[in-house]
Write an enzyme that holds these catalytic residues in place. Structure first.
Site: not given
Ligand SMILES: *Cc1c(COP(=O)(O)O)cnc(C)c1O
Length: 358
Positions: A35, A254, A302
């Site tokens: 994801k 800055y 930036m």
């Molecule tokens: C993102 C996610 C994971 C992975 O988690 P990590 O801590 O990156 O291993 C597993 N299960 C669900 C439901 C998630 O949303």
């Protein structure tokens, strides 16, 4: 030559880290979580490199469809399920597994008349207290899903809130909580994220869901990525674009908070928060130049950071590593008061991602 900010993506390291998951959870199927653009590494790039996983996990149908468009045929689960009922036909058409976390989703799926069927994970809230069905309601909802013609197979899934803390009993309680569900027999169970995989073997069950550890971030507080045998996947680099002689008393950048304690050389690196470098990284946060650790000085801008060149011989054009093979992302994250997950996801689109060729 374009702007030198780049993220080198080591796909062999991704495969190696998947092997570590297999070694730690040999009895479990593996859902590689890709994801959020593969935790910033590139969605289809990581999915292709992780083709030895049993399944892939994404956040939404949009991410799932990008993978299907790229020719990925592995089972894919959308970990937040569908966001509204209109998406359900797409799940069916492209055979995307859905998570069901709320009653409204059960109602929606029962009312859907699309032909075909998909698999589902019923998300149980065992103590995270974020998304999921409470234990008392699980049995009834599970039966509804098992009767629903649109659902082929259903499993139980929960998410761990504190698995990164080896000395806290919250994880054992969450695992026990799921086991208490009465009609869970003979259906698959999935509990473990990366921290569960590394620290809580009792959480492994049928399917583990590694994310961060695939990308080489340590998922637990008491072990480094190297301790677990994980390799860095993303090496973030840029170059020194200027080296300036500054005088004792000069204020750098800055806010003018960092004052040169003596006449000295200050390097300017073409990488800033517009590239995803954490703006909260304080002076002293290391970068690597020619194998040596060099401290950041002054505020992160930036497009640039400034570094203290007093202890090395450096030249314009030298490669600067912000994190990666020679500097653990977890160390940079700690300096900046954040976690590796955020640093990875924050790398912006203007940073060229270059996959290693195998
Ligand atoms: C993102 C996610 C994971 C992975 O988690 P990590 O801590 O990156 O291993 C597993 N299960 C669900 C439901 C998630 O949303």
């Amino acid at each position: 030559m374009s702007r030198p900010a780049r993220a080198l993506i080591n796909t062999a390291a991704l495969k190696h880290n998947l092997d570590i998951v297999r070694q730690l959870a040999p009895q479990s199927r593996v859902m590689a979580v890709v994801k959020a653009n593969g935790y910033g590494h590139g969605l289809t790039l990581t999915a292709h490199a992780l083709s030895d996983a049993d399944e892939l996990g994404v956040a939404s149908i949009d991410e799932a469809l990008q993978l299907r468009d790229a020719g990925i045929t592995l089972p894919i689960t959308a970990l937040e399920g569908f966001f509204n009922a209109d998406e359900i036909p797409l799940f069916v058409q492209h055979q995307i597994t859905t998570v069901i976390h709320s009653r409204w989703q059960v109602d929606a799926i029962e009312n859907e008349s699309a032909p075909g069927a998909i698999d589902a994970w019923l998300k149980v809230d065992t103590g995270m207290n974020r998304l999921g069905i409470k234990k008392a309601d699980v049995s009834v909802i599970l039966e509804r899903l098992q009767k629903c013609s649109l659902i082929a197979n259903v499993g139980l899934l929960t998410h761990l809130a504190r698995a990164d803390e080896p000395d806290v009993d919250a994880t054992a309680k969450q695992v026990a909580h799921l086991k208490e569900i009465p009609n869970k027999n003979n259906i698959p169970i999935s509990i473990a994220n990366s921290a569960g995989i590394v620290a809580w073997p009792n959480s492994h069950h049928d399917l583990v869901r590694p994310g961060i550890m695939l990308y080489g971030g340590s998922p637990v507080k008491n072990k480094s990525a190297a301790d677990i045998g994980l390799l860095s996947v993303m090496t973030v680099q840029s170059e020194l674009i200027a080296i300036n002689q500054q005088n004792k008393g000069d204020a750098i950048g800055y806010g003018g908070e960092w004052i040169c304690p003596e006449d000295m050389l200050v390097g300017v690196v073409a990488f800033g928060y517009g590239d995803g470098y954490p703006r909260h990284a304080p002076s002293g946060t290391p970068v690597i130049i020619s194998g040596a650790r060099v401290p950041l000085i002054g505020k992160v801008s930036m497009d640039m950071i400034t570094v203290d060149l007093r202890n090395i011989d450096a030249a314009v054009g030298d490669v600067v590593e912000l994190w990666g093979d020679h500097l653990a992302i977890d160390e940079v994250a700690k300096c900046a008061g954040t976690i590796s997950y955020e640093l990875m996801c924050q790398i912006t689109d203007r940073v060229q991602r270059i996959a290693s060729v195998e």
